[in-house]
Structures are given as structure tokens and as C-alpha cells.
Design an enzyme around this catalytic site. Structure first.
Site, PDB file in Angstrom:
ATOM      1  N   LYS A  52       0.116 -42.552  -6.098  1.00  0.00           N
ATOM      2  CA  LYS A  52       0.308 -42.938  -7.454  1.00  0.00           C
ATOM      3  C   LYS A  52       0.701 -41.745  -8.263  1.00  0.00           C
ATOM      4  O   LYS A  52       1.021 -41.932  -9.502  1.00  0.00           O
ATOM      5  CB  LYS A  52      -0.856 -43.603  -7.943  1.00  0.00           C
ATOM      6  CG  LYS A  52      -1.256 -45.116  -7.347  1.00  0.00           C
ATOM      7  CD  LYS A  52      -2.412 -45.819  -8.113  1.00  0.00           C
ATOM      8  CE  LYS A  52      -3.544 -45.567  -7.134  1.00  0.00           C
ATOM      9  NZ  LYS A  52      -4.803 -46.496  -7.672  1.00  0.00           N
ATOM     10  N   GLY A  53      -0.204 -40.610  -7.892  1.00  0.00           N
ATOM     11  CA  GLY A  53      -0.127 -39.375  -8.840  1.00  0.00           C
ATOM     12  C   GLY A  53       1.523 -39.123  -9.345  1.00  0.00           C
ATOM     13  O   GLY A  53       1.367 -38.335 -10.527  1.00  0.00           O
ATOM     14  N   GLU A 108       6.777 -34.972  -5.854  1.00  0.00           N
ATOM     15  CA  GLU A 108       5.306 -34.995  -5.741  1.00  0.00           C
ATOM     16  C   GLU A 108       4.592 -34.375  -6.921  1.00  0.00           C
ATOM     17  O   GLU A 108       5.220 -33.439  -7.664  1.00  0.00           O
ATOM     18  CB  GLU A 108       4.973 -34.374  -4.308  1.00  0.00           C
ATOM     19  CG  GLU A 108       3.602 -34.119  -3.867  1.00  0.00           C
ATOM     20  CD  GLU A 108       2.872 -35.463  -3.772  1.00  0.00           C
ATOM     21  OE1 GLU A 108       2.538 -36.379  -4.623  1.00  0.00           O
ATOM     22  OE2 GLU A 108       2.281 -35.727  -2.620  1.00  0.00           O
ATOM     23  N   ASP A 109       3.483 -34.859  -7.250  1.00  0.00           N
ATOM     24  CA  ASP A 109       2.868 -34.469  -8.376  1.00  0.00           C
ATOM     25  C   ASP A 109       2.235 -33.030  -8.029  1.00  0.00           C
ATOM     26  O   ASP A 109       2.397 -32.081  -8.863  1.00  0.00           O
ATOM     27  CB  ASP A 109       1.672 -35.196  -8.697  1.00  0.00           C
ATOM     28  CG  ASP A 109       0.846 -35.814  -7.599  1.00  0.00           C
ATOM     29  OD1 ASP A 109       1.072 -35.372  -6.436  1.00  0.00           O
ATOM     30  OD2 ASP A 109      -0.007 -36.686  -7.781  1.00  0.00           O
ATOM     31  N   ASP A 112      -1.021 -28.958  -2.522  1.00  0.00           N
ATOM     32  CA  ASP A 112      -2.099 -28.031  -2.321  1.00  0.00           C
ATOM     33  C   ASP A 112      -2.116 -27.527  -0.949  1.00  0.00           C
ATOM     34  O   ASP A 112      -1.347 -26.593  -0.503  1.00  0.00           O
ATOM     35  CB  ASP A 112      -3.456 -29.128  -2.398  1.00  0.00           C
ATOM     36  CG  ASP A 112      -4.737 -28.301  -2.415  1.00  0.00           C
ATOM     37  OD1 ASP A 112      -4.711 -26.910  -2.420  1.00  0.00           O
ATOM     38  OD2 ASP A 112      -5.848 -29.094  -2.223  1.00  0.00           O
ATOM     39  N   LYS A 140      -0.182 -25.400  -5.804  1.00  0.00           N
ATOM     40  CA  LYS A 140      -1.579 -24.524  -5.564  1.00  0.00           C
ATOM     41  C   LYS A 140      -1.139 -23.327  -4.374  1.00  0.00           C
ATOM     42  O   LYS A 140      -1.670 -23.779  -3.386  1.00  0.00           O
ATOM     43  CB  LYS A 140      -2.656 -25.139  -5.389  1.00  0.00           C
ATOM     44  CG  LYS A 140      -3.127 -25.980  -6.519  1.00  0.00           C
ATOM     45  CD  LYS A 140      -4.382 -26.884  -6.161  1.00  0.00           C
ATOM     46  CE  LYS A 140      -5.207 -27.649  -6.997  1.00  0.00           C
ATOM     47  NZ  LYS A 140      -6.117 -28.689  -6.641  1.00  0.00           N
ATOM     48  N   VAL A 162      -7.653 -30.222 -10.640  1.00  0.00           N
ATOM     49  CA  VAL A 162      -7.171 -30.497 -11.957  1.00  0.00           C
ATOM     50  C   VAL A 162      -6.991 -32.177 -12.115  1.00  0.00           C
ATOM     51  O   VAL A 162      -6.848 -32.765 -11.157  1.00  0.00           O
ATOM     52  CB  VAL A 162      -5.800 -29.699 -12.329  1.00  0.00           C
ATOM     53  CG1 VAL A 162      -6.338 -28.107 -12.251  1.00  0.00           C
ATOM     54  CG2 VAL A 162      -5.087 -30.170 -11.214  1.00  0.00           C
ATOM     55  N   ASP A 168      -5.670 -37.621 -10.274  1.00  0.00           N
ATOM     56  CA  ASP A 168      -6.835 -38.185 -10.767  1.00  0.00           C
ATOM     57  C   ASP A 168      -8.186 -37.402 -10.004  1.00  0.00           C
ATOM     58  O   ASP A 168      -8.020 -36.702  -9.215  1.00  0.00           O
ATOM     59  CB  ASP A 168      -6.818 -39.684 -10.263  1.00  0.00           C
ATOM     60  CG  ASP A 168      -6.969 -39.570  -8.603  1.00  0.00           C
ATOM     61  OD1 ASP A 168      -5.990 -38.720  -7.984  1.00  0.00           O
ATOM     62  OD2 ASP A 168      -7.583 -40.245  -8.142  1.00  0.00           O
ATOM     63  N   ARG A 174      -6.113 -40.280 -14.857  1.00  0.00           N
ATOM     64  CA  ARG A 174      -4.659 -40.252 -14.473  1.00  0.00           C
ATOM     65  C   ARG A 174      -3.793 -40.232 -16.055  1.00  0.00           C
ATOM     66  O   ARG A 174      -2.749 -39.680 -16.317  1.00  0.00           O
ATOM     67  CB  ARG A 174      -3.988 -41.308 -13.680  1.00  0.00           C
ATOM     68  CG  ARG A 174      -4.512 -41.305 -12.284  1.00  0.00           C
ATOM     69  CD  ARG A 174      -3.890 -42.377 -11.593  1.00  0.00           C
ATOM     70  NE  ARG A 174      -4.408 -42.585 -10.174  1.00  0.00           N
ATOM     71  CZ  ARG A 174      -4.080 -41.826  -9.076  1.00  0.00           C
ATOM     72  NH1 ARG A 174      -3.552 -40.786  -9.102  1.00  0.00           N
ATOM     73  NH2 ARG A 174      -4.793 -41.894  -7.967  1.00  0.00           N
TER      74      ARG A 174
HETATM   75  P1  IMP Z   1      -2.310 -31.618   0.279  1.00  0.00           P
HETATM   76  O1  IMP Z   1      -1.974 -32.792   1.627  1.00  0.00           O
HETATM   77  O2  IMP Z   1      -3.500 -30.765   0.466  1.00  0.00           O
HETATM   78  O3  IMP Z   1      -1.048 -30.806  -0.243  1.00  0.00           O
HETATM   79  O4  IMP Z   1      -2.746 -32.383  -0.900  1.00  0.00           O
HETATM   80  C1  IMP Z   1      -1.829 -33.083  -1.792  1.00  0.00           C
HETATM   81  C2  IMP Z   1      -2.442 -34.265  -2.521  1.00  0.00           C
HETATM   82  O5  IMP Z   1      -3.840 -34.181  -2.699  1.00  0.00           O
HETATM   83  C3  IMP Z   1      -1.775 -34.481  -3.798  1.00  0.00           C
HETATM   84  O6  IMP Z   1      -0.530 -35.273  -3.411  1.00  0.00           O
HETATM   85  C4  IMP Z   1      -2.855 -35.066  -4.663  1.00  0.00           C
HETATM   86  O7  IMP Z   1      -2.917 -36.408  -4.354  1.00  0.00           O
HETATM   87  C5  IMP Z   1      -4.315 -34.492  -4.018  1.00  0.00           C
HETATM   88  N1  IMP Z   1      -4.678 -33.449  -4.888  1.00  0.00           N
HETATM   89  C6  IMP Z   1      -4.667 -32.002  -4.403  1.00  0.00           C
HETATM   90  N2  IMP Z   1      -5.112 -31.118  -5.514  1.00  0.00           N
HETATM   91  C7  IMP Z   1      -5.398 -31.957  -6.353  1.00  0.00           C
HETATM   92  C8  IMP Z   1      -5.965 -31.886  -7.812  1.00  0.00           C
HETATM   93  O8  IMP Z   1      -6.278 -30.536  -8.139  1.00  0.00           O
HETATM   94  N3  IMP Z   1      -5.936 -32.696  -8.544  1.00  0.00           N
HETATM   95  C9  IMP Z   1      -5.802 -34.202  -7.985  1.00  0.00           C
HETATM   96  N4  IMP Z   1      -5.241 -34.449  -6.952  1.00  0.00           N
HETATM   97  C10 IMP Z   1      -5.071 -33.379  -6.154  1.00  0.00           C
HETATM   98 MG    MG Z   2      -0.269 -37.132  -4.561  1.00  0.00          MG
END
Ligand code: IMP
Ligand code: MG
Length: 200
Positions: A52-53, A108-109, A112, A140, A162, A168, A174
């Protein structure tokens, strides 16, 4: 007559610091839309977002793109690797549009580790889009594990959790129009037991 307006400069209770203001987001999203417009002129890209982000960012981004686009969404569920289930990613909602032969901009929002996006991108590439580019509002880079090529990046963020502008913490925050850092006490108060989680 309604709620009193918060005092100028006042922050919602659980937020310790605003990292990126509403005005900064607006300006950057306008630039990203202009860049996409320039890069895709003469084509009709399919913009695919991850729920949803992404909902707030994608709504603003497509309005900043000045060529015709189509819009679709996917939904994924991710199980926390630390919970012992291997960090599997699963589609809970797929696109309704066929992406074969389409110029796909995948939105994508926040990225990470890159774990979720890496899985989704690999999966979409097997469906043979004409092209596939990644557009991420927040990056990030310091916590990246999977090496992904991001064509459009809004902002780089420090390694902090964040919230706001679609992002969220345990389903909250959100709706905030800016991106901020949560107070430690808000994180502790809302922390759920370890186990399955739904990012997005
Ligand atoms: P990744 O798979 O580790 O890259 O994580 C990505 C997903 O984790 C994003 O699509 C977000 O939904 C969530 N996420 C990562 N960091 C944050 C944050 O700081 N705040 C909120 N959601 C986050
Ligand atoms: Mg996301």
C-alpha cells in the site's frame, strides 16, 4: 466548528523530527515526473506500483507525468526473515494488465535491503516487458543487500524507520503529508510480537 488547527510548527505527538517536508516532496516529485515525461515521450508506459505504501507517491507522480500512462498495482506479503520463515515474498495481488511488450515503470515507495523489489523485478522480467525501469521515492543505500539498478530516485534517507506520505509503522501514520522519524517511545508502544508482517 471542527478541531482547532495545530499551532504553527507543532508536530503530531509521535513524530520526533520531520526529515522531508511536504513542499520538498512536491518539488522533487514534479522533477521526477518531468524526467519521466522526457524519457518516455512517444510511448505509453505502464506505471505499476506496490501497495500500500506507494499510493500517495504514485497519485502525485502520475499527475506530474505529461504523457498518457496506464496504471496498475501489485500487492506483496513478506515474512520477516528473523521470524525463521526465510523471508519469503509472495504476491497477494497481481497486475490486471498484461505487461508483455509494455514499457513498465515500476514504482515503489522506499527501498531498504532491496529484498522485496529484487523478488518482484525478477518475477516481472520473466513476463517479457519491452522495458522495465525502477522508480523509487526513498532510498536507504546504506542498508542495501541486493544490487538493483534504480532509474529514478527521489531522496536518499539515513538508516532510520520513517513514516508519512504513504509509509507506515504497524499500519499507522500513512496519512501524514511529510516524512518524519518516530519517537522511540512510539515504536516501543506499538511494537507487535515477532512473526508474519505485511510490508508495503
Ligand atoms: P526491503 O525489501 O528491505 O527493501 O524493504 C522494502 C519495504 O519495507 C518497503 O516497501 C516498505 O514497505 C518497508 N520499509 C522499509 N523501510 C521503511 C521505513 O523506514 N518506513 C516504512 N516502511 C519501510
Ligand atoms: Mg513498500
Amino acid at each position: 466548528m471542527g478541531e482547532p488547527e495545530p499551532a504553527e510548527g507543532a508536530l503530531p505527538d509521535d513524530i520526533s523530527e520531520v526529515l522531508i517536508t511536504e513542499q520538498e516532496i512536491e518539488a522533487r516529485v514534479a522533477e521526477m515526473g518531468a524526467q519521466i515525461t522526457a524519457d518516455y515521450t512517444g510511448r505509453r508506459p505502464l506505471v505499476v506500483g506496490v501497495l500500500k505504501g506507494v499510493y500517495m507517491f504514485m497519485a502525485d507522480l502520475v499527475r506530474a507525468i505529461e504523457i498518457p500512462v496506464s496504471v496498475d498495482f501489485i500487492g506483496i506479503t513478506r515474512y520477516d526473515p528473523s521470524a525463521g520463515s526465510g523471508g519469503a515474498v509472495r504476491f497477494v495481488k497481481d497486475v490486471k494488465t498484461s505487461i508483455q511488450g509494455r514499457h513498465v515503470i515500476f514504482v515503489e515507495d522506499i527501498i531498504d535491503t532491496g529484498f522485496s523489489l529484487n523478488y518482484v523485478i525478477n518475477s516481472l522480467e520473466t513476463r517479457r516487458p519491452a522495458s522495465l525501469k525502477l522508480c523509487v521515492l526513498f532510498d536507504k543505500p546504506r542498508t542495501r543487500v541486493f544490487d538493483l539498478e534504480v532509474a529514478y530516485t527521489g531522496f536518499e534517507l539515513p538508516d532510520k524507520h520513517v513514516v508519512g506520505y504513504g509509509l507506515d509503522y504497524e499500519g499507522q501514520y500513512r496519512h501524514l503529508p511529510f516524512v518524519g522519524v518516530l519517537k522511540d517511545e512510539a515504536i516501543t508502544r506499538r511494537r507487535l510480537p515477532p512473526g508474519a508482517q505485511t510490508p508495503g
